[in-house]
Design an enzyme around this catalytic site. Structure first.
Site, mmCIF file in Angstrom:
data_model
loop_
_atom_site.group_PDB
_atom_site.id
_atom_site.type_symbol
_atom_site.label_atom_id
_atom_site.label_comp_id
_atom_site.label_asym_id
_atom_site.label_seq_id
_atom_site.Cartn_x
_atom_site.Cartn_y
_atom_site.Cartn_z
ATOM 1 N N VAL A 159 0.874 -1.174 0.000
ATOM 2 C CA VAL A 159 0.000 0.000 0.000
ATOM 3 C C VAL A 159 0.913 1.227 0.000
ATOM 4 O O VAL A 159 1.923 1.266 0.723
ATOM 5 C CB VAL A 159 -0.924 -0.004 1.247
ATOM 6 C CG1 VAL A 159 -1.726 1.286 1.355
ATOM 7 C CG2 VAL A 159 -1.859 -1.215 1.203
ATOM 8 N N GLU B 192 5.324 -15.167 2.577
ATOM 9 C CA GLU B 192 6.518 -14.940 3.395
ATOM 10 C C GLU B 192 6.583 -13.474 3.779
ATOM 11 O O GLU B 192 6.189 -12.612 2.993
ATOM 12 C CB GLU B 192 7.788 -15.279 2.601
ATOM 13 C CG GLU B 192 8.050 -16.759 2.486
ATOM 14 C CD GLU B 192 8.123 -17.194 1.043
ATOM 15 O OE1 GLU B 192 8.149 -16.308 0.151
ATOM 16 O OE2 GLU B 192 8.122 -18.410 0.792
ATOM 17 N N ASN C 214 8.743 -7.156 10.144
ATOM 18 C CA ASN C 214 7.628 -6.385 9.562
ATOM 19 C C ASN C 214 6.351 -6.567 10.395
ATOM 20 O O ASN C 214 5.390 -7.231 10.000
ATOM 21 C CB ASN C 214 7.406 -6.815 8.112
ATOM 22 C CG ASN C 214 6.498 -5.862 7.349
ATOM 23 O OD1 ASN C 214 5.818 -5.030 7.958
ATOM 24 N ND2 ASN C 214 6.471 -5.980 6.044
ATOM 25 N N TYR D 246 -1.740 -9.906 8.826
ATOM 26 C CA TYR D 246 -1.971 -11.309 8.451
ATOM 27 C C TYR D 246 -2.608 -12.093 9.606
ATOM 28 O O TYR D 246 -3.508 -12.899 9.391
ATOM 29 C CB TYR D 246 -0.661 -11.977 8.025
ATOM 30 C CG TYR D 246 0.026 -11.290 6.861
ATOM 31 C CD1 TYR D 246 -0.717 -10.770 5.800
ATOM 32 C CD2 TYR D 246 1.408 -11.155 6.805
ATOM 33 C CE1 TYR D 246 -0.099 -10.124 4.743
ATOM 34 C CE2 TYR D 246 2.035 -10.516 5.744
ATOM 35 C CZ TYR D 246 1.278 -9.998 4.718
ATOM 36 O OH TYR D 246 1.888 -9.362 3.666
HETATM 37 C C1 LIG Z 1 1.568 -4.106 5.359
HETATM 38 C C2 LIG Z 1 0.640 -3.161 4.556
HETATM 39 C C3 LIG Z 1 0.275 -3.835 3.238
HETATM 40 C C4 LIG Z 1 -0.628 -2.925 5.385
HETATM 41 O O1 LIG Z 1 -1.506 -2.113 4.612
HETATM 42 P P1 LIG Z 1 -2.356 -0.922 5.287
HETATM 43 O O2 LIG Z 1 -3.309 -0.431 4.266
HETATM 44 O O3 LIG Z 1 -1.426 0.060 5.879
HETATM 45 O O4 LIG Z 1 -3.111 -1.728 6.443
HETATM 46 P P2 LIG Z 1 -4.564 -1.437 7.028
HETATM 47 O O5 LIG Z 1 -4.792 0.031 7.181
HETATM 48 O O6 LIG Z 1 -5.554 -2.204 6.233
HETATM 49 O O7 LIG Z 1 -4.391 -2.050 8.479
HETATM 50 C C5 LIG Z 1 -4.538 -3.423 8.677
HETATM 51 C C6 LIG Z 1 -3.839 -3.869 9.953
HETATM 52 O O8 LIG Z 1 -2.430 -3.747 9.801
HETATM 53 C C7 LIG Z 1 -1.881 -3.410 11.066
HETATM 54 N N1 LIG Z 1 -1.284 -2.097 10.987
HETATM 55 C C8 LIG Z 1 -1.522 -1.087 10.099
HETATM 56 N N2 LIG Z 1 -0.720 -0.041 10.344
HETATM 57 C C9 LIG Z 1 0.052 -0.395 11.398
HETATM 58 C C10 LIG Z 1 1.095 0.235 12.113
HETATM 59 N N3 LIG Z 1 1.520 1.471 11.801
HETATM 60 N N4 LIG Z 1 1.686 -0.451 13.134
HETATM 61 C C11 LIG Z 1 1.284 -1.689 13.455
HETATM 62 N N5 LIG Z 1 0.295 -2.348 12.812
HETATM 63 C C12 LIG Z 1 -0.308 -1.700 11.821
HETATM 64 C C13 LIG Z 1 -3.019 -3.420 12.053
HETATM 65 O O9 LIG Z 1 -3.151 -4.746 12.540
HETATM 66 C C14 LIG Z 1 -4.190 -3.064 11.181
HETATM 67 O O10 LIG Z 1 -5.386 -3.500 11.702
HETATM 68 P P3 LIG Z 1 -6.303 -2.452 12.581
HETATM 69 O O11 LIG Z 1 -6.595 -1.305 11.678
HETATM 70 O O12 LIG Z 1 -7.517 -3.267 12.906
HETATM 71 O O13 LIG Z 1 -5.476 -2.084 13.751
HETATM 72 C C15 LIG Z 1 1.318 -1.784 4.324
HETATM 73 O O14 LIG Z 1 1.727 -1.263 5.555
HETATM 74 C C16 LIG Z 1 2.501 -1.821 3.378
HETATM 75 O O15 LIG Z 1 2.355 -1.739 2.167
HETATM 76 N N6 LIG Z 1 3.724 -1.941 3.928
HETATM 77 C C17 LIG Z 1 4.936 -1.919 3.094
HETATM 78 C C18 LIG Z 1 5.021 -3.105 2.173
HETATM 79 C C19 LIG Z 1 4.935 -4.409 2.933
HETATM 80 O O16 LIG Z 1 5.492 -4.556 4.008
HETATM 81 N N7 LIG Z 1 4.223 -5.379 2.339
HETATM 82 C C20 LIG Z 1 4.066 -6.698 2.919
HETATM 83 C C21 LIG Z 1 5.222 -7.545 2.552
HETATM 84 S S1 LIG Z 1 5.076 -9.196 3.207
#
Ligand SMILES: CC(C)(COP(=O)(O)OP(=O)(O)OC[C@H]1O[C@@H](n2cnc3c(N)ncnc32)[C@H](O)[C@@H]1OP(=O)(O)O)[C@@H](O)C(=O)NCCC(=O)NCCS
Length: 130
Positions: free
Chosen positions: A58, A90, A95, A102
């Protein structure tokens, strides 16, 4: 998508990697759009009896707003429709954001790949049974 990759990953997929997905019969790519802009995407491989999340990200501009959840929900529903009985992926051990996302969807750690990333970090193998 390539722009987002460069912002969020140390080893981003390039244009060719995404383009190549179009020629894999088992690959499904879903994009989340917000206000006409690509906010995130998920690359899912359907490899019966397994589904595999090959990539998910995202844009930093849209993180923490539920886009990741929406993408994961979509991937899980596609896996259910296509009749696979588990999904795996994975993730870097450090992270916590992704791991927490997940876990929320019922994925559990089922293995560790030692030093699977280029900088020596371990990868956690996570799986969800459908
Ligand atoms: C991991 C990722 C895909 C999550 O997407 P996102 O749109 O930010 O997530 P959401 O807003 O849908 O949040 C979903 C859950 O993620 C977790 N989360 C989101 N932001 C967080 C933060 N800053 N710290 C900890 N947990 C967090 C929470 O569990 C959250 O659930 P909640 O809203 O009920 O608390 C995004 O942070 C990202 O793209 N990260 C970089 C790329 C990456 O790491 N991809 C995965 C590789 S395996």
């Amino acid at each position: 998508m390539v722009k987002i990759e460069r912002k969020v990953f140390k080893r981003p997929w390039g244009f060719d990697a995404f383009f190549g997905e179009m020629f894999k019969s088992f690959s499904r790519v879903y994009v989340a759009e917000v206000e006409g802009k690509i906010a995130g995407y998920i690359v899912l491989w359907i490899l019966p009896p397994e589904g595999y999340i090959a990539n998910v990200a995202v844009s930093p501009d849209y993180q923490g707003k539920g886009v990741g959840k929406a993408l994961l929900k979509k991937a899980i529903s596609v896996c259910e429709e296509e009749g696979v009985n588990s999904i795996c992926l994975e993730v870097r051990r450090s992270n916590q954001t992704a791991i927490s996302l997940y876990k929320k969807f019922g994925f559990e750690v089922v293995g560790i790949r030692k030093a699977m990333y280029h900088d020596g970090e371990d990868g956690l193998v996570m799986e969800k049974l459908l």
